[in-house]
Design a protein around this motif. Sequence first.
Motif, mmCIF file in Angstrom:
data_model
loop_
_atom_site.group_PDB
_atom_site.id
_atom_site.type_symbol
_atom_site.label_atom_id
_atom_site.label_comp_id
_atom_site.label_asym_id
_atom_site.label_seq_id
_atom_site.Cartn_x
_atom_site.Cartn_y
_atom_site.Cartn_z
ATOM 1 N N ALA A 87 0.751 -1.234 -0.049
ATOM 2 C CA ALA A 87 0.028 0.206 0.246
ATOM 3 C C ALA A 87 0.873 1.279 0.029
ATOM 4 O O ALA A 87 0.485 2.296 -0.405
ATOM 5 C CB ALA A 87 -0.963 0.066 1.150
ATOM 6 N N ARG A 88 2.124 1.174 0.429
ATOM 7 C CA ARG A 88 3.095 2.106 0.497
ATOM 8 C C ARG A 88 3.606 2.340 -0.778
ATOM 9 O O ARG A 88 4.415 3.565 -1.124
ATOM 10 C CB ARG A 88 4.108 2.180 1.627
ATOM 11 N N GLY A 89 3.681 1.647 -1.555
ATOM 12 C CA GLY A 89 3.988 1.646 -3.076
ATOM 13 C C GLY A 89 5.194 0.869 -3.449
ATOM 14 O O GLY A 89 5.873 1.032 -4.444
ATOM 15 N N TYR A 90 5.500 0.159 -2.551
ATOM 16 C CA TYR A 90 6.904 -0.875 -2.608
ATOM 17 C C TYR A 90 6.570 -2.003 -3.721
ATOM 18 O O TYR A 90 5.645 -2.427 -3.579
ATOM 19 C CB TYR A 90 7.370 -1.587 -1.465
ATOM 20 N N LYS A 91 7.356 -2.169 -4.643
ATOM 21 C CA LYS A 91 7.306 -3.481 -5.383
ATOM 22 C C LYS A 91 7.899 -4.484 -4.501
ATOM 23 O O LYS A 91 8.972 -4.718 -4.139
ATOM 24 C CB LYS A 91 8.247 -3.266 -6.730
ATOM 25 N N LEU A 92 7.133 -5.542 -4.572
ATOM 26 C CA LEU A 92 7.110 -6.760 -3.627
ATOM 27 C C LEU A 92 7.525 -7.991 -4.569
ATOM 28 O O LEU A 92 6.735 -8.240 -5.508
ATOM 29 C CB LEU A 92 6.169 -7.056 -2.980
ATOM 30 N N CYS A 93 8.615 -8.673 -4.391
ATOM 31 C CA CYS A 93 9.117 -9.671 -5.180
ATOM 32 C C CYS A 93 9.351 -10.818 -4.278
ATOM 33 O O CYS A 93 9.962 -10.672 -3.031
ATOM 34 C CB CYS A 93 10.221 -9.461 -6.106
ATOM 35 N N VAL A 94 9.537 -12.248 -4.805
ATOM 36 C CA VAL A 94 10.066 -13.339 -3.984
ATOM 37 C C VAL A 94 10.928 -14.075 -4.858
ATOM 38 O O VAL A 94 10.744 -14.185 -6.040
ATOM 39 C CB VAL A 94 8.688 -14.360 -3.482
ATOM 40 N N LEU A 95 12.042 -14.338 -4.159
ATOM 41 C CA LEU A 95 13.175 -15.361 -4.885
ATOM 42 C C LEU A 95 13.785 -16.414 -3.888
ATOM 43 O O LEU A 95 14.036 -15.872 -2.811
ATOM 44 C CB LEU A 95 14.366 -14.456 -5.340
ATOM 45 N N SER A 96 13.397 -17.529 -4.251
ATOM 46 C CA SER A 96 13.747 -18.714 -3.343
ATOM 47 C C SER A 96 14.339 -19.735 -4.297
ATOM 48 O O SER A 96 14.636 -19.821 -5.309
ATOM 49 C CB SER A 96 12.219 -19.330 -3.030
ATOM 50 N N ASN A 97 15.077 -20.687 -3.256
ATOM 51 C CA ASN A 97 15.860 -21.554 -3.881
ATOM 52 C C ASN A 97 14.990 -22.981 -3.901
ATOM 53 O O ASN A 97 15.751 -24.058 -4.525
ATOM 54 C CB ASN A 97 17.113 -21.907 -3.184
ATOM 55 N N LYS A 98 13.819 -22.824 -3.517
ATOM 56 C CA LYS A 98 12.858 -23.877 -3.761
ATOM 57 C C LYS A 98 12.546 -23.998 -5.226
ATOM 58 O O LYS A 98 12.783 -23.081 -5.930
ATOM 59 C CB LYS A 98 11.806 -23.627 -3.318
ATOM 60 N N PHE A 119 12.451 -4.277 -13.284
ATOM 61 C CA PHE A 119 11.525 -2.919 -12.520
ATOM 62 C C PHE A 119 12.264 -1.664 -12.683
ATOM 63 O O PHE A 119 11.753 -0.750 -12.232
ATOM 64 C CB PHE A 119 11.307 -3.394 -11.000
ATOM 65 N N LYS A 120 13.294 -1.516 -13.303
ATOM 66 C CA LYS A 120 14.031 -0.414 -13.796
ATOM 67 C C LYS A 120 14.502 0.300 -12.330
ATOM 68 O O LYS A 120 14.223 1.633 -12.251
ATOM 69 C CB LYS A 120 13.096 0.521 -14.487
ATOM 70 N N VAL A 121 14.967 -0.451 -11.429
ATOM 71 C CA VAL A 121 15.528 0.041 -10.231
ATOM 72 C C VAL A 121 16.875 -0.267 -9.857
ATOM 73 O O VAL A 121 17.312 -1.331 -10.402
ATOM 74 C CB VAL A 121 14.424 -0.569 -8.914
ATOM 75 N N ALA A 122 17.556 0.735 -9.396
ATOM 76 C CA ALA A 122 19.194 0.218 -9.165
ATOM 77 C C ALA A 122 19.183 -0.709 -8.120
ATOM 78 O O ALA A 122 18.420 -0.513 -6.950
ATOM 79 C CB ALA A 122 19.778 1.424 -8.815
ATOM 80 N N PRO A 123 20.284 -1.563 -7.875
ATOM 81 C CA PRO A 123 20.542 -2.329 -6.619
ATOM 82 C C PRO A 123 20.448 -1.691 -5.765
ATOM 83 O O PRO A 123 19.912 -2.279 -4.535
ATOM 84 C CB PRO A 123 21.729 -3.153 -7.064
ATOM 85 N N ALA A 124 21.036 -0.462 -5.395
ATOM 86 C CA ALA A 124 21.108 0.029 -4.264
ATOM 87 C C ALA A 124 19.590 0.706 -3.605
ATOM 88 O O ALA A 124 19.600 1.103 -2.406
ATOM 89 C CB ALA A 124 21.991 1.570 -4.334
ATOM 90 N N GLU A 125 18.698 0.568 -4.414
ATOM 91 C CA GLU A 125 17.243 1.182 -4.081
ATOM 92 C C GLU A 125 16.323 -0.235 -3.646
ATOM 93 O O GLU A 125 15.341 -0.098 -3.562
ATOM 94 C CB GLU A 125 16.580 1.848 -5.272
ATOM 95 N N CYS A 126 17.099 -1.264 -3.560
ATOM 96 C CA CYS A 126 16.314 -2.619 -3.272
ATOM 97 C C CYS A 126 16.967 -3.083 -1.999
ATOM 98 O O CYS A 126 18.091 -2.725 -1.622
ATOM 99 C CB CYS A 126 16.812 -3.707 -4.497
ATOM 100 N N ALA A 127 16.219 -4.036 -1.420
ATOM 101 C CA ALA A 127 16.463 -4.681 -0.156
ATOM 102 C C ALA A 127 16.260 -6.105 -0.322
ATOM 103 O O ALA A 127 15.227 -6.393 -1.114
ATOM 104 C CB ALA A 127 15.747 -4.115 1.041
#
Length: 215
Positions: A103-114, A157-165
């Motif tokens: 709701a705050r506008g964050y792009k949410l993704c999931v990355l798993s080794n499953k 998503f056209k986002v720099a790695p430094a803008e990601c967690a």
Amino acid sequence: MKKKLLIFDLDGTIADTIYSIRDGVNLAMDKYGLPHRSYEDIRAAIGNGARLLIKRSIPVELQDDEAFCARVFEDYDKFYEKTYANVDGCYEGMSEAMHTLHARGYKLCVLSNKQDAYTKKIIGLLFPDGIIEFVSGQTALPAKPDPTVPKMIAEMFKVAPAECAFIGDSEVDVKTGKNAGMTAVACTWGYRSRDMLEDADVIIDSPACLTEIFE
């Protein structure tokens, strides 16, 4: 922290999936007359993908037999189709936190080794409203902690790695975030002890903390 894109691990971060994994592993163990594995056995063995999970789950004297390990994995992969949904929802407060972040506008993704198919199925069960915008499990691309896929997600998503967690519960997730040039956020409610997470940029103790550190 002001970020734009948050990438989450699945197992031990969003939900406790060990029972579903244990049940699938033990069906495979049954087929070969091997000992069952406990919750704690699986907890210690996961994190580097299903193939290594199986190798770590069979008796030590059989672990160097690559052909045998491959056969057991193939059977586990089939059995897991029957057990992957044995997940009792997200960790307490996690769904609420992720909906708030969305709701705050964050792009949410999931990355798993499953395995990729089951990663997508489980996220579909946990978040049927589609707030997770990209989901990937283990594919032919390099697995975590290799930074290839996290960087691909950021570029998508056209986002720099430094803008990601990168948020996860294991040392593999911490290394993934660091390797990708992202802020590494470690969760202590998962499958690893706090001292194994000390290289993280931030360590949090509850899902509610996510809405505190991400404005």
